[in-house]
Write an enzyme that holds these catalytic residues in place. Structure first.
Site, PDB file in Angstrom:
ATOM      1  N   GLU A 105       1.334  -5.008   5.973  1.00 52.18           N
ATOM      2  CA  GLU A 105       2.112  -4.187   5.023  1.00 52.18           C
ATOM      3  C   GLU A 105       3.274  -3.230   5.659  1.00 52.18           C
ATOM      4  OE1 GLU A 105      -0.986  -2.176   2.599  1.00 52.18           O
ATOM      5  OE2 GLU A 105      -1.435  -4.245   1.315  1.00 52.18           O
ATOM      6  N   GLU A 165      -3.511 -11.351   0.789  1.00 48.28           N
ATOM      7  CA  GLU A 165      -4.534  -9.873   0.499  1.00 48.28           C
ATOM      8  C   GLU A 165      -4.368  -9.538  -1.233  1.00 48.28           C
ATOM      9  OE1 GLU A 165      -4.669  -6.960   3.566  1.00 48.28           O
ATOM     10  OE2 GLU A 165      -4.784  -5.325   1.883  1.00 48.28           O
TER      11      GLU A 165
END
Ligand code: MG
Length: 333
Positions: free
Chosen positions: A163, A250
């Site tokens: 991320e 995710e």
């Protein structure tokens, strides 16, 4: 004339031949035997037969903080009881992770990858980092090693930047991704690579305007159902319609913190979108931490064999969803 004795022997031989031949029912094949090497066609992942395929499974938690679940028996339980077709190993980079302990963390990854290969499911190796562009040298060296060791197996999927935070796609994340992708592609020409997108892997619409020039690339979309709603589903649709493929490596049933309430209604909308567009997903996470997104309750065994009372509300919900997928459904267009 064939005697009764001879007939019985003949039937026995025929039955033995049938039993040892390749008349195995589809249920007997592993998911990797069925689907083989995956690739990207347009905005979808397709299997070795060219059929669209979506993988569904669990993400393990940060490897330095929850490594008790990085073992063969746990992965086997996730395959057999949870019906996971993919498992994501989230290798921590900062916070006492790979940068400080490369051998220790690498060992956890090879344990999980070896288990997934043996068990015939797909495995994502995730460079679990929020600042990967500051660790380019280390990332390139790691993925070079990984590609050399496992790049010829159909099981491996690379995830090169979990991320990115609020950084530029064009100036920061894309150049980083190009460098790591080139390193992998010099060794492994084909396995799928999942590429992170800015704003905690939400800006897939931005990446879609200027994608990488390389085959078998998918882009990371992460959501937490109680925080990220229609605005993010709209971004996903824009990206798909621009022609890039997405992978939800995710997601949480709850708030972006990993905690808070479970949002059933928003989760249903996300599931509908992912199923409709054949988007693969991994749920966050296999952990016994005291937070909503953790699938397990405190002290749940490291080696699986979990009963209902070992599962959190989120864990029960996701296990049910995973078990509801059938290979036949996965193979539907
Ligand atoms: Mg390969």
């Amino acid at each position: 004339m064939i005697t009764a004795k001879k007939s019985i022997r003949l039937i026995t031989i025929i039955l033995a031949v049938i039993a040892t031949s390749s008349f195995a029912a589809p249920g007997d094949s592993t998911v990797v035997e069925l689907h083989g090497h995956l690739r990207v066609e347009g905005n979808r992942i397709v299997d070795q037969h060219g059929e669209p395929v979506a993988l569904h499974g669990m993400s393990l938690f940060w490897s330095q903080w929850m490594d008790q679940y990085y073992n063969y028996d746990c992965i086997k339980w996730l395959r057999d009881d949870w019906k996971c077709t993919v498992v994501r190993a989230a290798m921590a980079i900062e916070h006492d992770g790979y940068l400080d302990n490369p051998e220790r963390e690498m060992k956890k990854i090879t344990t999980v990858v070896d288990a997934c290969i043996d068990l015939g499911i797909y495995v994502i190796v995730d460079w679990h980092d929020h600042h990967a562009h500051q660790h380019l040298t280390e990332a390139m060296a790691f993925f070079k090693k990984l590609a050399t060791q496992y790049g010829d197996t159909p099981n491996l999927i690379y995830e090169i930047y979990n991320e990115p935070e609020k950084v530029s796609w064009n100036e920061v994340v894309k150049p980083y991704s190009q460098a790591v992708v080139s390193t992998i592609r010099a060794i492994d020409s084909d396995n799928i690579i999942i590429v992170g997108t800015p704003t905690w892997s939400q800006d897939v619409d931005v990446a879609a305007q200027n994608p990488l020039d390389c085959i078998n690339i998918v882009y990371t979309l992460h959501f937490y159902a109680a925080s990220h709603k229609q605005f993010l589903r709209d971004k996903a649709k824009v990206a798909l319609d621009k022609g890039i493929a997405l992978f939800v490596s995710e997601f949480g049933t709850c708030e972006y913190t990993g905690d808070g309430i479970i949002d059933h209604e928003e989760l249903r909308k996300w599931m509908d979108l992912m199923d409709e567009r054949k988007i693969s997903w991994c749920n966050w996470s296999v952990a016994d931490k005291n937070e909503t997104s953790a699938a397990l309750k405190k002290g749940a065994s490291a080696t699986g064999n979990w009963s209902d009372s070992d599962l959190s509300e989120s864990g029960k919900l996701i296990r049910e969803k995973l078990r509801a997928y059938k290979l036949e459904t996965i193979k539907q267009k």
